[in-house]
Write an enzyme that holds these catalytic residues in place. Structure first.
Site, PDB file in Angstrom:
ATOM      1  N   PHE A 192       0.817  -1.216   0.000  1.00  0.00           N
ATOM      2  CA  PHE A 192       0.000   0.000   0.000  1.00  0.00           C
ATOM      3  C   PHE A 192       0.846   1.260   0.000  1.00  0.00           C
ATOM      4  CE2 PHE A 192       0.870   0.011   4.518  1.00  0.00           C
ATOM      5  CZ  PHE A 192       0.721   1.336   4.915  1.00  0.00           C
ATOM      6  N   LYS A 193       2.096   1.135   0.420  1.00  0.00           N
ATOM      7  CA  LYS A 193       2.978   2.313   0.452  1.00  0.00           C
ATOM      8  C   LYS A 193       3.137   2.943  -0.929  1.00  0.00           C
ATOM      9  CE  LYS A 193       3.817   1.490   4.817  1.00  0.00           C
ATOM     10  NZ  LYS A 193       5.067   1.181   5.471  1.00  0.00           N
TER      11      LYS A 193
END
Length: 482
Positions: free
Chosen positions: A123-124
């Site tokens: 998700f980063k």
């Protein structure tokens, strides 16, 4: 939009705008930047935003926080960042152009908000890809260069390096805990051979690496001389970018803006769920923010007891959800600032305790008595919980999830009774299972699928410098390479 520090002194200029704070991390007083007030989203805007593409929605939301980049330029940056070519790992059966589709486990009740479709499968990427493009844009406009110093417990490092590799005017120095990440995570970072990427493996825990980053950031002379910037979640631009997918997830999970959604967020450094808190403060109809930790339960302890008790590195557990092996949550200060009525003196006093290695206790305070108004509930997960959840989700729904997402699903199930009837729960998927193959094999007896473009990554040559958790040694390493 002007920005302030959680501790009261935002530095020069006295009322900085977005581009003034983009390239830094901590404010000069050691605090974190936040907007002087959260922009409010009207019902008319919610109605207009429903159905927008991800890039269009990102432009609409980020325009409220970024008022010092011309709209046409900001729109071009959003379009360059959020497209199906960059987010090319969407789960089979889901529409590639959605970028962050909801994958329902139980239709209308429990879903995964897919946030791991970017280049590093975490998700980063959702924020870091934007950050890379913003950095390049602002540096070019200002004729400047930057040396990024960051710390990672697993996914931030690879996301930052993939976002910044080859970018003009940018070098990346990324600290990680030696031997504490998965083999896939290490390979993603250490196999990069780009001239502007430097990996440092610290013989300690993530918190040791994070403390080094903060110490360097607080050395204002060194920071200025070597143009040190930050991409960790203390960087406001990352939090701002993450706000977007809460709105996108809400629209995907509801039929109208009269409905509510609950989000369950695996959380170590509090950056991801901090973005959800801000989305809720802006007016997004969020019924609950369910925080999930692993065995390192400092955040769960606070929301249950009112005591924030960061652990020392020796007390931090090494777990099978390593990106949450964090016992000092950097972004938590942003939430506490709101909790105590945006009083910077109170925050400065509380974090004087934290910085001295002590706890603080708000359990008897009027502020903690109001915590329910912010919608938070919390829970923790263990290795045994993780394995059981991975098995159950695979057997019951035919979906393979990673260890951190499993922590989220476990805690979401546990708190289902605290979510209003009829309100769907979206668990934020934080990574694809291949990043934690060892635990997937332990849980399911089989290897997770991996994208074709990442086959054999562990066999590539790796380039990393191993050193003790020593601030001066890291400074010397940087000085010799800039």
């Amino acid at each position: 939009m002007k920005y302030i520090s959680t501790r009261g002194h935002a530095g020069q200029p006295a009322n900085p705008e977005f581009c003034d704070i983009l390239l830094g991390g901590l404010a000069p007083d050691g605090g974190l930047y936040l907007p002087e007030s959260y922009p409010q989203v009207t019902r008319a805007e919610l109605d207009a935003w429903r159905g927008l593409s991800y890039a269009e929605l990102a432009f609409a939301i980020l325009s409220k926080f970024i008022t010092d980049i011309p709209p046409a330029d900001l729109k071009a940056i959003c379009d360059k960042t959020y497209n199906a070519d960059v987010y090319c790992h969407v789960r089979k059966g889901d529409k590639a152009s959605d970028i962050t589709p909801v994958h329902w486990l139980e239709e209308g009740r429990l879903g995964l908000l897919e946030l791991s479709n970017g280049p590093t499968l975490a998700f980063k990427d959702m924020a870091m890809q934007l950050l890379g493009n913003l950095f390049e844009y602002v540096l070019a406009k200002r004729g400047e260069t930057i040396n990024i110093l960051g710390a990672t417990s697993g996914d931030t490092g690879s996301a930052a390096e993939y976002a910044m590799r080859g970018k003009q005017g940018v070098r990346v120095f990324m600290l990680s805990p030696h031997g504490k990440m998965s083999a896939f995570q290490r390979a993603q970072m250490y196999s990069l051979q780009d001239d502007n990427i430097f990996n440092i493996a610290v013989t300690g825990m993530f918190d040791d690496a994070q403390d080094i980053v903060k110490a360097v950031s607080n050395d204002h002379a060194f920071k200025a001389k070597h143009k040190i910037g930050a991409v960790n979640s203390i960087n406001w631009a990352r939090v701002a970018a993450q706000i977007v997918y809460y709105f996108k997830g809400y629209f995907a999970a509801t039929q109208s803006n009269d409905e509510q959604v609950a989000f369950c967020v695996p959380s170590g450094n509090f950056g991801n769920i901090c973005a959800g808190h801000i989305a809720r403060m802006m007016g997004l109809p969020v019924a609950r923010l369910i925080l999930a930790t692993n065995e390192n339960d400092v955040l769960d302890e606070f929301f249950r007891s009112g005591v924030y008790r960061p652990r020392k590195a020796a007390e931090t557990h090494v777990t099978s959800s390593p990106s949450m092996d964090i016992s000092k949550a950097s972004n938590f200060e942003r939430f506490v600032f709101d909790l105590v009525g945006r009083d910077p003196q109170k925050v400065a006093a509380l974090w004087a305790e934290v910085d001295a290695g002590r706890a603080f206790d708000l359990s008897a305070s009027p502020e903690f008595a109001r915590i329910g108004a912010f919608g938070f509930v919390s829970g923790a997960s263990s290795h045994a919980d993780r394995l059981a959840t991975i098995r159950k989700v695979f057997e019951q729904y035919g979906v393979m999830i990673d260890t951190h997402t499993a922590d989220g699903v476990k805690v979401a199930w546990e708190h289902a009774g605290e979510v209003p009837a009829g309100v769907p729960v979206l668990v934020l998927e934080t990574a694809l299972p291949v990043k934690f193959a060892e635990t997937i094999v332990e849980a399911l007896g089989r290897e997770p699928e991996r994208p074709a473009d990442l086959e054999g990554i562990e066999k590539l040559p790796q380039r990393v410098e191993v050193m003790a958790p020593d601030v001066d040694a890291v400074k010397r390493f940087i000085t010799e390479r800039v």
